[in-house]
Design a protein around this motif. Structure first.
Motif, mmCIF file in Angstrom:
data_model
loop_
_atom_site.group_PDB
_atom_site.id
_atom_site.type_symbol
_atom_site.label_atom_id
_atom_site.label_comp_id
_atom_site.label_asym_id
_atom_site.label_seq_id
_atom_site.Cartn_x
_atom_site.Cartn_y
_atom_site.Cartn_z
ATOM 1 N N ALA A 14 0.668 -1.124 -0.272
ATOM 2 C CA ALA A 14 -0.310 0.117 -0.104
ATOM 3 C C ALA A 14 1.072 0.803 0.049
ATOM 4 O O ALA A 14 0.792 2.169 -0.804
ATOM 5 C CB ALA A 14 -0.827 -0.139 1.219
ATOM 6 N N TYR A 15 1.946 1.219 0.857
ATOM 7 C CA TYR A 15 3.028 2.193 0.019
ATOM 8 C C TYR A 15 3.611 3.060 -1.354
ATOM 9 O O TYR A 15 3.627 4.497 -0.339
ATOM 10 C CB TYR A 15 3.993 1.742 1.208
ATOM 11 N N LYS A 16 3.104 2.153 -2.221
ATOM 12 C CA LYS A 16 3.383 2.494 -3.208
ATOM 13 C C LYS A 16 2.208 3.573 -4.201
ATOM 14 O O LYS A 16 2.559 3.965 -5.082
ATOM 15 C CB LYS A 16 3.539 1.425 -4.531
ATOM 16 N N THR A 17 1.096 3.229 -3.212
ATOM 17 C CA THR A 17 -0.226 4.086 -4.062
ATOM 18 C C THR A 17 0.204 5.402 -4.066
ATOM 19 O O THR A 17 -0.370 6.197 -4.478
ATOM 20 C CB THR A 17 -1.337 4.159 -3.022
ATOM 21 N N ALA A 18 1.243 5.865 -2.827
ATOM 22 C CA ALA A 18 0.940 7.343 -3.007
ATOM 23 C C ALA A 18 1.987 7.148 -4.395
ATOM 24 O O ALA A 18 1.461 9.018 -4.642
ATOM 25 C CB ALA A 18 1.852 7.389 -1.991
ATOM 26 N N ASN B 118 -3.461 0.609 7.954
ATOM 27 C CA ASN B 118 -2.720 0.075 9.083
ATOM 28 C C ASN B 118 -1.401 0.092 8.177
ATOM 29 O O ASN B 118 -0.453 -0.118 8.642
ATOM 30 C CB ASN B 118 -2.839 -1.383 9.641
ATOM 31 N N PHE B 119 -1.944 0.757 6.743
ATOM 32 C CA PHE B 119 -0.303 0.172 6.224
ATOM 33 C C PHE B 119 0.191 1.714 5.643
ATOM 34 O O PHE B 119 0.796 1.655 5.515
ATOM 35 C CB PHE B 119 -0.708 -0.748 5.173
ATOM 36 N N ILE B 120 -0.871 2.605 5.229
ATOM 37 C CA ILE B 120 -0.537 4.043 4.548
ATOM 38 C C ILE B 120 -1.779 4.700 5.731
ATOM 39 O O ILE B 120 -2.828 4.410 5.106
ATOM 40 C CB ILE B 120 -0.647 3.924 3.134
ATOM 41 N N GLY B 121 -1.100 5.736 6.409
ATOM 42 C CA GLY B 121 -2.165 7.003 6.266
ATOM 43 C C GLY B 121 -3.087 7.743 5.515
ATOM 44 O O GLY B 121 -1.958 7.841 4.353
ATOM 45 N N LEU C 230 -9.881 1.513 -9.618
ATOM 46 C CA LEU C 230 -8.318 0.715 -9.788
ATOM 47 C C LEU C 230 -7.926 0.487 -8.640
ATOM 48 O O LEU C 230 -8.520 1.458 -7.523
ATOM 49 C CB LEU C 230 -7.344 1.735 -10.251
ATOM 50 N N ILE C 231 -8.087 -0.834 -8.394
ATOM 51 C CA ILE C 231 -7.547 -0.646 -7.477
ATOM 52 C C ILE C 231 -6.028 -1.653 -6.663
ATOM 53 O O ILE C 231 -5.889 -2.310 -7.764
ATOM 54 C CB ILE C 231 -8.977 -3.090 -6.279
ATOM 55 N N ALA C 232 -5.641 -0.946 -6.322
ATOM 56 C CA ALA C 232 -3.777 -1.439 -6.034
ATOM 57 C C ALA C 232 -3.290 -0.641 -4.518
ATOM 58 O O ALA C 232 -3.340 0.603 -4.160
ATOM 59 C CB ALA C 232 -3.755 -0.518 -7.255
ATOM 60 N N PRO C 233 -2.366 -1.469 -4.144
ATOM 61 C CA PRO C 233 -2.981 -2.874 -4.153
ATOM 62 C C PRO C 233 -4.706 -3.717 -3.823
ATOM 63 O O PRO C 233 -4.754 -3.186 -3.367
ATOM 64 C CB PRO C 233 -2.068 -3.751 -3.339
ATOM 65 N N ALA C 234 -4.309 -4.473 -4.728
ATOM 66 C CA ALA C 234 -5.685 -5.886 -4.333
ATOM 67 C C ALA C 234 -5.421 -6.997 -3.664
ATOM 68 O O ALA C 234 -4.539 -7.466 -3.824
ATOM 69 C CB ALA C 234 -6.085 -6.222 -5.485
ATOM 70 N N ALA D 93 -1.692 -7.875 -4.787
ATOM 71 C CA ALA D 93 -0.151 -7.663 -4.495
ATOM 72 C C ALA D 93 -0.352 -8.789 -3.540
ATOM 73 O O ALA D 93 -1.377 -8.460 -2.361
ATOM 74 C CB ALA D 93 0.062 -6.657 -3.701
ATOM 75 N N MET D 94 0.413 -10.201 -3.089
ATOM 76 C CA MET D 94 -0.069 -10.772 -2.284
ATOM 77 C C MET D 94 1.413 -12.220 -1.769
ATOM 78 O O MET D 94 2.443 -11.767 -3.072
ATOM 79 C CB MET D 94 -0.846 -11.642 -2.273
ATOM 80 N N ASN D 95 1.697 -12.598 -0.716
ATOM 81 C CA ASN D 95 2.796 -13.824 -1.427
ATOM 82 C C ASN D 95 2.573 -14.868 -2.247
ATOM 83 O O ASN D 95 1.222 -15.298 -2.526
ATOM 84 C CB ASN D 95 2.195 -14.936 0.677
ATOM 85 N N GLU D 96 3.664 -15.030 -2.757
ATOM 86 C CA GLU D 96 3.625 -16.182 -3.692
ATOM 87 C C GLU D 96 2.512 -17.179 -3.528
ATOM 88 O O GLU D 96 1.327 -18.071 -4.153
ATOM 89 C CB GLU D 96 4.969 -16.538 -4.617
ATOM 90 N N ARG D 97 3.052 -18.386 -1.734
ATOM 91 C CA ARG D 97 1.385 -18.929 -2.234
ATOM 92 C C ARG D 97 0.059 -18.903 -2.229
ATOM 93 O O ARG D 97 0.018 -19.175 -2.749
ATOM 94 C CB ARG D 97 2.005 -19.545 -0.458
ATOM 95 N N MET D 98 0.144 -17.404 -2.183
ATOM 96 C CA MET D 98 -1.750 -17.535 -2.021
ATOM 97 C C MET D 98 -1.639 -16.790 -3.169
ATOM 98 O O MET D 98 -2.888 -17.329 -3.548
ATOM 99 C CB MET D 98 -1.443 -15.665 -1.275
ATOM 100 N N TYR D 99 -0.821 -16.190 -3.978
ATOM 101 C CA TYR D 99 -0.910 -15.979 -5.029
ATOM 102 C C TYR D 99 -1.258 -16.931 -5.809
ATOM 103 O O TYR D 99 -1.902 -17.648 -7.177
ATOM 104 C CB TYR D 99 0.361 -14.987 -5.880
#
Ligand SMILES: Cc1cc2nc3c(=O)[nH]c(=O)nc-3n(C[C@H](O)[C@H](O)[C@H](O)COP(=O)(O)O)c2cc1C
Length: 409
Positions: free
Chosen positions: A17-21, A44-47, A87-91, A125-131
């Motif tokens: 989520a920090y990349k959304t900025a 919890n991840f970006i203000g 646009l949902i990023a990160p989804a 965007a997620m962990n490889e096992r989830m993806y």
């Protein structure tokens, strides 16, 4: 470019989520109206303050209080009405699963269920096992059938510290897809490589000593793959020739996997006949064993391996380039500029991109690069520490300048 377009920007609870900025800043630079809807977990991840300030709009989080009062009694409908694109990023896996199942239990999921026929882009965007889980893939397929478009994640370093597939797509590719979806163009408004036939080489080569051992180098292919993606975004016709890599080749390239310097050389020579531009980002071995043993060499005392030079592909091509643009890379540890200038001349290159691989965050395995671009006039352009994606685009900018100068490529 995006004047008059409203993007409903969904942000969910992923570490990315920090990349959304940065994405919002880029969309604002293109004059888009960006309205952020965050999930409660995303906070919890970006203000909220960061996203409100960057988007210059209120940020909507809750269904029943703050956003409700801001947007009237039915915020999900009112927000959705204003959208030209979602646009949902990160989804997260969670939002993808919820939307795929028609769950509408918060403001973002409810707004998405009210999207109607408007375009929805999701950048997971997620962990490889989830993806890679069947459940996630099933949900993604369901949404694709419903018309949702996915901006695929990349292979790279994940939050858990391991490398894998699942990292949020680059800011460049997300912004390009938004522009492409909204106005049928892309970031590079002239499609400045349209119709150009481009070869990019990537990764490192392996020279086998016996069937299980080889002499190689740590190249991962990241720089070459970024170059291939950059050329695709500018509408080039791309052939990507790569040594062994864990990266997933972009769709729409002609992909030629190779292992040895000889195979790389042959693939480049064959493709060069039909190319306009060659960018050699691959780290090709300079030496190979005189002989590859048929059977695995048994451990017994000292082992001496006689080596001979591999063919110098770039030097060969330099003699027959005939108006084509050729760009080489030089990974150096000392005398950077002097060595690179000699290589540029010897190989009859148009540009050489040189990096000091002894620096941290530059060269092999790194996400970033610190390079200098040298041209035939011996001018040296020093780039700051940039992502490989950004370096790639600067290299394409320089190539486009050469095309415009030479014309007739
Ligand atoms: C540190 C941390 C990082 C996380 N990163 C991700 C992620 O990148 N992708 C994902 O799908 N879930 C991730 N999660 C799990 C989600 O936050 C969790 O599933 C949450 O319920 C998602 O809520 P949302 O989709 O409503 O925002 C992460 C959790 C933690 C604690």
């Amino acid at each position: 470019m995006l004047t008059g377009k409203t993007i409903i920007f969904g942000v969910t609870g992923s570490i990315a989520a920090y990349k959304t900025a940065e994405i919002i800043r880029r969309l604002k630079d293109l004059n888009a109206n960006v309205r952020v809807v965050m999930t409660v977990n995303a906070v919890n991840f970006i203000g909220e303050t960061t996203l409100r300030t960057l988007s210059q709009n209120p940020v909507y989080i809750n269904m029943f209080h703050d956003s409700g009062s801001l947007e009237g009694p039915l915020p999900h409908i009112t927000i959705s009405d204003t959208a030209d694109l979602f646009l949902i990023a990160p989804a997260t896996a969670n939002i993808i699963g919820k939307v795929a199942s028609g769950i509408a239990d918060d403001l973002l999921s409810t707004t998405l269920l009210s999207a109607g026929n408007k375009p929805v882009l999701m950048a997971p965007a997620m962990n490889e096992r989830m993806y890679k889980s069947h459940i996630y893939k099933h949900n993604e397929k369901k949404l694709q059938i419903a018309g949702v478009k996915f901006i695929n994640p990349e292979y790279g370093k994940l939050a858990c510290g391991k490398e894998g597939e699942g990292r949020l797509a680059s800011v460049d590719s997300i912004v390009s897809r938004v522009v492409d979806t909204l106005i049928g163009g892309n970031l590079f408004d002239t499609y400045d490589l349209k119709g150009k036939r481009v070869i990019v080489t990537a990764g490192g080569t392996r020279e086998y000593i016996d069937p299980v051992r080889f002499i190689g180098n740590p190249a991962t292919g990241k720089m070459g793959f970024a170059l291939a993606r950059g050329a695709l975004a500018r509408e080039a016709d791309v052939t990507l020739i790569s040594g062994k890599t864990f990266l997933v080749p972009p769709k729409n390239v002609k992909y030629i996997p190779v292992e040895t310097a000889d195979q790389m050389g042959k693939a480049v020579l064959d493709s060069f006949k039909h190319a306009d531009i060659l960018v050699m980002a691959a780290a090709i071995g300079d030496f190979k064993p005189k002989k590859t043993e048929k059977n695995k060499i048994k451990r017994k005392g000292m082992l001496k391996i006689d080596m001979k030079p591999t063919d110098d592909i770039l030097e060969k091509l330099g003699k027959i380039k005939n108006g084509r643009i050729t760009v080489g890379f030089a990974a150096e540890t000392n005398n950077l500029i002097k060595n690179a200038k000699t290589k540029l001349k010897k190989k009859n290159l148009d540009l050489i991109v040189v990096n000091d691989i002894t620096q941290p965050d530059a060269g092999f395995e790194s996400e970033t690069n610190i390079v200098k671009i040298i041209d035939r006039a011996n001018d040296v352009e020093e780039l700051p520490k940039w992502t490989k994606e950004e370096v790639a685009h600067r290299i394409w900018d320089r190539i486009v300048e050469l095309i415009n100068k030479n014309k007739g490529v």
